[in-house]
Design an enzyme around this catalytic site. Sequence first.
Site, short mmCIF file in Angstrom:
data_model
loop_
_atom_site.label_atom_id
_atom_site.label_comp_id
_atom_site.label_asym_id
_atom_site.label_seq_id
_atom_site.Cartn_x
_atom_site.Cartn_y
_atom_site.Cartn_z
N HIS A 45 4.55 0.97 -3.87
CA HIS A 45 3.56 1.38 -2.87
C HIS A 45 4.11 2.55 -2.04
O HIS A 45 5.30 2.58 -1.71
CB HIS A 45 3.21 0.22 -1.95
CG HIS A 45 2.19 -0.70 -2.54
ND1 HIS A 45 0.86 -0.66 -2.18
CD2 HIS A 45 2.28 -1.65 -3.49
CE1 HIS A 45 0.19 -1.56 -2.88
NE2 HIS A 45 1.03 -2.17 -3.68
N PRO A 46 3.25 3.49 -1.67
CA PRO A 46 3.70 4.64 -0.87
C PRO A 46 3.83 4.28 0.61
O PRO A 46 3.23 3.33 1.09
CB PRO A 46 2.56 5.65 -1.07
CG PRO A 46 1.34 4.78 -1.24
CD PRO A 46 1.82 3.57 -2.01
N SER A 76 -5.00 4.88 -3.32
CA SER A 76 -4.23 4.94 -2.08
C SER A 76 -4.74 6.05 -1.17
O SER A 76 -4.79 5.89 0.05
CB SER A 76 -2.74 5.15 -2.39
OG SER A 76 -2.19 4.00 -2.98
N GLU A 91 -7.86 4.79 0.49
CA GLU A 91 -7.57 3.71 1.42
C GLU A 91 -6.97 4.26 2.72
O GLU A 91 -7.38 3.88 3.82
CB GLU A 91 -6.62 2.70 0.77
CG GLU A 91 -7.30 1.87 -0.32
CD GLU A 91 -6.33 1.27 -1.32
OE1 GLU A 91 -6.80 0.59 -2.24
OE2 GLU A 91 -5.11 1.49 -1.19
N GLN A 92 -6.00 5.17 2.59
CA GLN A 92 -5.39 5.71 3.80
C GLN A 92 -6.38 6.56 4.59
O GLN A 92 -6.41 6.53 5.83
CB GLN A 92 -4.14 6.51 3.43
CG GLN A 92 -3.05 5.65 2.84
CD GLN A 92 -1.64 6.23 3.01
OE1 GLN A 92 -1.41 7.08 3.88
NE2 GLN A 92 -0.70 5.74 2.21
N PHE A 116 6.49 -0.39 4.26
CA PHE A 116 5.54 -1.21 4.99
C PHE A 116 4.20 -1.20 4.25
O PHE A 116 3.68 -0.14 3.90
CB PHE A 116 5.35 -0.67 6.40
CG PHE A 116 4.31 -1.39 7.21
CD1 PHE A 116 4.57 -2.65 7.74
CD2 PHE A 116 3.07 -0.81 7.43
CE1 PHE A 116 3.61 -3.31 8.49
CE2 PHE A 116 2.11 -1.47 8.18
CZ PHE A 116 2.38 -2.73 8.71
N ALA A 150 -3.12 -3.88 4.08
CA ALA A 150 -4.42 -3.55 3.52
C ALA A 150 -5.19 -2.73 4.56
O ALA A 150 -5.84 -3.28 5.45
CB ALA A 150 -5.19 -4.82 3.16
N VAL A 151 -5.07 -1.42 4.47
CA VAL A 151 -5.57 -0.55 5.54
C VAL A 151 -7.09 -0.67 5.71
O VAL A 151 -7.61 -0.41 6.80
CB VAL A 151 -5.16 0.91 5.30
CG1 VAL A 151 -3.65 1.06 5.37
CG2 VAL A 151 -5.68 1.42 3.97
#
Length: 465
Positions: free
Chosen positions: A365-366, A382, A385-386, A417, A420-421
């Site tokens: 995961h980034p 990702s 999501e971000q 870290f 789930a954004v």
Amino acid sequence: MKRYPRDMRGHGPTPPEALWPNGARIAISLVLNYEEGGENNILHGDAASEAFLSEITGAAPWPGQRHWNMESIYEYGARAGFWRLHRLLSETVVTVYGVADALARSPEQVEAMQGAGWEIASHGLKWVEHKDMPEAEERAQIAEAIRLHAEVTGEAPKGWYTGRCSMNTVRLVGETGLMDYVSDSYADDLPYWVEIGERDQLILPYTLDANDMRFAIQAGHPDGASWERYLIDSFDTLYAEGGRMMSVGLHCRLAGRPGRVAALKRFLDHVRGHDGVWVATRAEIASHWAKTHPHQRRERPSEMDRDTFVDRFGGVFEHSSWVAERAHALELGPAHDCAAGVHNALCRAFRAAAQTERLEVLRAHPDLAGKLAAAKRLTAESTGEQASAGLDALTDEERARFTELNERYTATHGFPFIIAVRDHDKAGILSAFERRVDNDRETEFAEACRQVERIARLRLGAMLG
């Protein structure tokens, strides 16, 4: 592939809107089983007498013999019970499940059914057990039942219910391509579709609980009042829920007895006291459902080959296609043909993996708002999501704070870290980051794994709905 054929999901947590005609809240199907003259009897070429659904407690087949008492009970159904029910229901919409041999031996009753405008569906050729019947024999009996039914009634049946069926029955009936519906199922309160080869077969579930057969079994209804109460409670519950279907099963030799028909009448009076009730034949219900909810074939994860499954779901756990590979090897079935189902299979594979393997998933995961994001090297998932939490539009101060926390968290725990954004806004993410950074590694490893699973569920929800 290990696959489980039973459908334990059905319509899922939110059944489709039935949209019954004229805004009705409930569809009622009254079914009269006509079996008298089609039951096991050496006169009919069977090996033994009948032993099923009668007033005789503990009845057993009599091999090679006729059973006078059993025969007379079935005869009561044809001679008296049918006519009592016909008088009560002649102005009511009814579907008859007619055993072809029984119909052929009861011409006056058939004439009365047709005179009342009742639908006559097929109840098979004979009222016998099919569980041990060879497939070829059952197929031949289905064909003969349809032929004889058409000969006796003047038209072929549109619906089918064997009752004492085999594991092959529904498929064999579906393969005829002739039935608008098959009712050999008790699996739902609404119609549903099954795929039998190239045919989409509608299933109209029947009932064994709102059924007078409960008078003929141990621990069944002791009297009419008990049955009446059960029918009313069933109706009231389904009516309150709305958009449901209720089947009521009747037998001439059971409900046709005077002590029971009074209870049936009181139930029907209760039903008539409600607005928004559609009393319909099963053929009418099937026609409505086929027009309102036509079947649409779709891609089913449980039926995908390994490569297709991995190609579709291999990225759900970030850069960890092995999770999908192992999930595909599990015992999947129709219950897995939805977001929750695929998610469960993927999570099982992830949870069963060694801790070192799960750690690699975490490390795949980034960082949040980290260097990969700045370099636009995140996966599409990702990135979206971000961006959903505004992490692609940080102020210089916010970016500096995220960078500081990322470095501190990774140095402490050995993985980035993860959260789930899509469940949070930017402030909530930052608050969780600050709260979790000082957790011990074991606690944070477990929490990071939970968040990975949550991210997977959100991704699958977007993919599969």
